[in-house]
Design an enzyme around this catalytic site. Structure first.
Site, PDB file in Angstrom:
ATOM      1  N   ALA A  55      42.950  45.312  36.063  1.00 22.43           N
ATOM      2  CA  ALA A  55      42.509  45.535  34.666  1.00 22.43           C
ATOM      3  C   ALA A  55      44.328  45.657  34.457  1.00 22.43           C
ATOM      4  O   ALA A  55      43.721  45.624  32.705  1.00 22.43           O
ATOM      5  CB  ALA A  55      42.705  47.510  35.689  1.00 22.43           C
ATOM      6  N   ARG A  98      35.268  40.741  29.783  1.00 19.61           N
ATOM      7  CA  ARG A  98      34.746  41.664  30.441  1.00 19.61           C
ATOM      8  C   ARG A  98      34.237  43.165  30.420  1.00 19.61           C
ATOM      9  O   ARG A  98      35.119  43.868  29.844  1.00 19.61           O
ATOM     10  CB  ARG A  98      35.961  41.760  31.384  1.00 19.61           C
ATOM     11  N   GLN A 212      39.999  37.657  46.006  1.00 13.94           N
ATOM     12  CA  GLN A 212      40.889  37.809  45.659  1.00 13.94           C
ATOM     13  C   GLN A 212      41.886  38.905  46.482  1.00 13.94           C
ATOM     14  O   GLN A 212      43.015  38.367  46.534  1.00 13.94           O
ATOM     15  CB  GLN A 212      40.535  39.546  44.497  1.00 13.94           C
ATOM     16  N   ASP A 253      39.154  49.704  38.053  1.00 11.05           N
ATOM     17  CA  ASP A 253      38.682  48.766  36.065  1.00 11.05           C
ATOM     18  C   ASP A 253      38.415  50.306  35.633  1.00 11.05           C
ATOM     19  O   ASP A 253      38.689  49.740  34.152  1.00 11.05           O
ATOM     20  CB  ASP A 253      37.591  48.011  36.617  1.00 11.05           C
ATOM     21  N   ASN A 263      35.665  50.226  40.964  1.00 10.52           N
ATOM     22  CA  ASN A 263      36.113  48.945  40.832  1.00 10.52           C
ATOM     23  C   ASN A 263      35.478  47.988  41.775  1.00 10.52           C
ATOM     24  O   ASN A 263      33.964  47.621  41.993  1.00 10.52           O
ATOM     25  CB  ASN A 263      37.165  49.837  42.145  1.00 10.52           C
TER      26      ASN A 263
END
Ligand code: MRU
Length: 379
Positions: A55, A98, A212, A253, A263
């Site tokens: 974010a 995004r 991630q 996010d 998220n």
């Protein structure tokens, strides 16, 4: 934060070349590399293709991308309204990279507003540079405060379980300093607890499809010396049932002003499992991640759909090879279709509390607006 003993942020301006520098997250943890961005379109590619992600980091890189955009506009025109028109177009280009990420639009709109209020073209570029710095500094400070505000929650849980045994914290995806400018959101209270002497141990969800957690969160925690174990995404429920998770902290996010949390895909399942096992589920976020327009997160937040290849393929280094060159492998039949929704929405009822730079609040409209009263007035 430190990398091999040297302090870094995820994005900065090189004082000699005036280029925008980023940490390139694609090769981590196998290779630590920084990259220069020299145009708005390069900044857009860096965001879309996930050279940077998370974010706050996306927002800060977009803010710096708008500085590059302002310089490009200045080179193209001497007319103020042409400049503003072109600048807006470049902002839209960045925003389209995004769709779920809130900080991206927030940063672009702030640059448009700030530079729009200046009339001389050279001054617009100067203002864009100042705003890029402001957004980066603010993000770092807000994340530091999230750590300060979240620490008492962790201290309380640690004391409740006797004040001796390590505090087991589960996190999903990467909401660490790599996902912001510094400190991170979910990791900030964890770093604060670790630095204050509380023994913490972090369960790191690997976070398929792009891993991630396994790649970035594990690397960051390792750099800071925080004990952690990587787990497959499906292990969390079992660990919770076994009493091996004391709390969950994730980032987000986008979070609605009613407390619904978008998220990384898989977060919702962790929240359900935490709820079923009576385990606190905290979400850490700076105010730049709140969506002040959207009421119903599940129905209204656009969920980015990424390439099916991220599901069907996996990349990493060959454990037998001596170099750190990454290779890609296919996991299943070539003919099978795949789908890849990148985010999900956890309804506010499953969120124990939100940890922000202003303090901790319940995940509901009244509590959120009490912490940010100026947003109530603006409604
Ligand atoms: O697809 P990504 O890597 O950009 O995912 C975004 C995230 O980093 C996560 O969803 C994260 O947990 C919240 S953003 C700090």
């Amino acid at each position: 934060m430190q990398v091999h003993g040297k302090p870094y942020r995820t994005v900065w301006i090189d004082s000699e070349t005036d280029s925008v520098e980023i940490i390139d997250q694609r090769k981590l943890p196998f290779e630590f590399k920084t990259v220069s961005l020299s145009s708005t379109s390069e900044a857009g590619i860096a965001i879309r293709d996930m050279w940077v992600r998370g974010a706050g980091c996306i927002g800060a890189v977009a803010a710096h991308g708008m500085l590059l955009a302002a310089k490009e506009c200045l080179a193209k025109t001497t007319n103020t309204s042409d400049f503003d028109h072109l600048f807006r177009q470049k902002g839209e280009e960045l925003c389209s990279t995004r769709p779920t990420a809130m900080n991206l639009r927030w940063a672009v709109e702030r640059q448009l507003r700030e530079c729009g209020s200046v009339s001389l073209l050279e001054e617009k570029v100067t203002r864009a540079r100042e705003v890029a710095h402001e957004i980066a500094d603010e993000d770092a400070e807000w994340c530091r405060l999230i750590g300060e505000n979240g620490l008492p929650l962790l201290e309380e849980i640690f004391e409740k379980k006797g004040g001796q045994e390590p505090l087991h914290i589960l996190t999903h995806c990467n909401a660490g300093w790599l996902a912001f400018v510094d400190h991170g959101s979910a990791t900030s209270p964890i770093y604060a607890a670790h630095d204050s002497g509380i023994p913490v141990h972090v369960w790191v969800d690997e976070t398929r499809p792009r891993n991630q957690g396994a790649r970035l969160t594990a690397w960051e925690l390792g750099q800071h010396g925080v004990p952690h174990s990587v787990i497959v995404d499906n292990a969390g429920g079992h660990l919770m049932q076994q009493g091996l998770v004391d709390l969950v902290i994730t980032g987000t996010d986008r979070t609605t002003y009613t407390g619904d949390v978008a998220n990384k895909i898989g977060t919702y399942l962790k929240a359900l499992a935490a709820h079923d096992n009576g385990i606190p589920f905290f979400v850490a976020l700076p105010s730049s991640t709140f969506d002040w327009e959207t009421r119903d997160g599940v129905g209204e937040i656009p969920i980015e759909e990424r390439s099916p290849a991220e599901v069907t393929h996996l990349s990493g280094v060959d454990a037998q090879a001596s170099d750190s060159e990454e290779t890609e492998i296919r996991l299943g039949p070539e003919s099978s279709a795949a789908r890849n929704p990148a985010f999900d929405v956890t309804p506010s009822r499953l969120v124990s509390a939100l940890i922000t730079e202003r303090g901790v609040c319940e995940a509901n409209e009244e509590a959120i607006l009490s912490l940010f009263p100026e947003k109530r007035e603006a409604r």
